[in-house]
Write a protein that holds these residues in place. Sequence first.
Motif, PDB file in Angstrom:
ATOM      1  N   GLU A 233     -33.735   9.903 -21.354  1.00  0.00           N
ATOM      2  CA  GLU A 233     -34.113  10.311 -19.571  1.00  0.00           C
ATOM      3  C   GLU A 233     -33.824   9.856 -18.223  1.00  0.00           C
ATOM      4  OE1 GLU A 233     -38.740  11.818 -17.876  1.00  0.00           O
ATOM      5  OE2 GLU A 233     -38.530   9.778 -19.611  1.00  0.00           O
ATOM      6  N   ARG A 254     -34.714  18.476 -17.556  1.00  0.00           N
ATOM      7  CA  ARG A 254     -35.666  19.066 -17.306  1.00  0.00           C
ATOM      8  C   ARG A 254     -36.498  19.311 -18.355  1.00  0.00           C
ATOM      9  NH1 ARG A 254     -38.748  17.900 -12.953  1.00  0.00           N
ATOM     10  NH2 ARG A 254     -36.413  16.824 -12.134  1.00  0.00           N
ATOM     11  N   THR A 258     -40.257  18.282 -20.846  1.00  0.00           N
ATOM     12  CA  THR A 258     -41.245  18.892 -20.785  1.00  0.00           C
ATOM     13  C   THR A 258     -41.324  19.917 -21.050  1.00  0.00           C
ATOM     14  OG1 THR A 258     -39.548  20.088 -19.092  1.00  0.00           O
ATOM     15  CG2 THR A 258     -40.548  18.230 -18.253  1.00  0.00           C
TER      16      THR A 258
END
Length: 341
Positions: A233, A254, A258
């Motif tokens: 990440e 992202r 997410t």
Amino acid sequence: MSDPAMIPPETAALASDVLLSVEGLKVHYPVWQGWRGKSMAVKAVDGVDLTLRPGECLGLVGESGCGKSSIAQALLGLVPITAGRIRLDGHEITGPAKVPPLQLARSAQMVFQDPMSSLNPRQTIGEILSGPLRLHGMGSRSERESRVAEMLGMVGMAPAVASRYPHEFSGGQRQRLCIARALILRPKLVICDEPVSALDVSIRAQIINLLLELKVRLGIALLLISHDLGVVEHMSDRIAVMYLGRIVETGGWRQIFTAPSHPYTQALISAIPDPMHRDRVPARLGGEIPSALAPPPGCAFNPRCPLAFDRCRAGEGPAFTHIGPDHQARCHLLQAGTSHV
């Protein structure tokens, strides 16, 4: 073959901007079973497509045995490929027109997991770093010594360490030296196979930040292979999730962290420790990883997927479904328009 005049300018610009292109890559290892020597194949990589642009970091994640390291070895020409095409920096890595190994080494290098076992204990640091330069006939002796001193400075080491041996350094320092060796030929792609997993936690952040700093400073592309999703990440611009020889989801970091779309990706993300939500229960996957000798029909993840239905267990498996810009996943539920996040 398409007429170059018919290719839109924006498409041509995008194609020229791709440093690494992998199409339909398959790496199968032959094995023989039984007293009669029945021939079978371990399908380590079974149809993988990847792209990587200059200055970009692509994180490749998945459980042990899914084929990540086989992809890295195929990119470096260390294992024969069964099918597919690899292009690096405009040159063919596969097929009859492939570039010679020495030319490939100038474009792609690797940082290994264990720095101690990848450094020759009988050679000084200066000999280790100047070895690739001598092999490629680059520069005079004084020029090679100057390049070694320059690379040592880039990785935060004093030029004076060139006269010392690998056993005289700590694990973090040895990994810095391995990074210097990988960059000594000034390649455009560096493959990092678990570059910090063998290091102390206190040292990992330093090596991660060094790699990111060198990526920006030298404009190199990184292919990061790691089990540590926290590292992935932090370092990656894009992420490819691999399961049993195939890519099951790709997207920006992202999007993957997410809004994961494939059930396997969701399980990986939910397993990341979160001190802010200690009561969160991670997704649990049942069963064992299927054998690469005999992958299950349909979606390879179906024996462990809690959402699998009849369509998942038959056929060739799902194709990619585009979820958003640069975000796609292989799942029949996505093709059916069913939300399972």
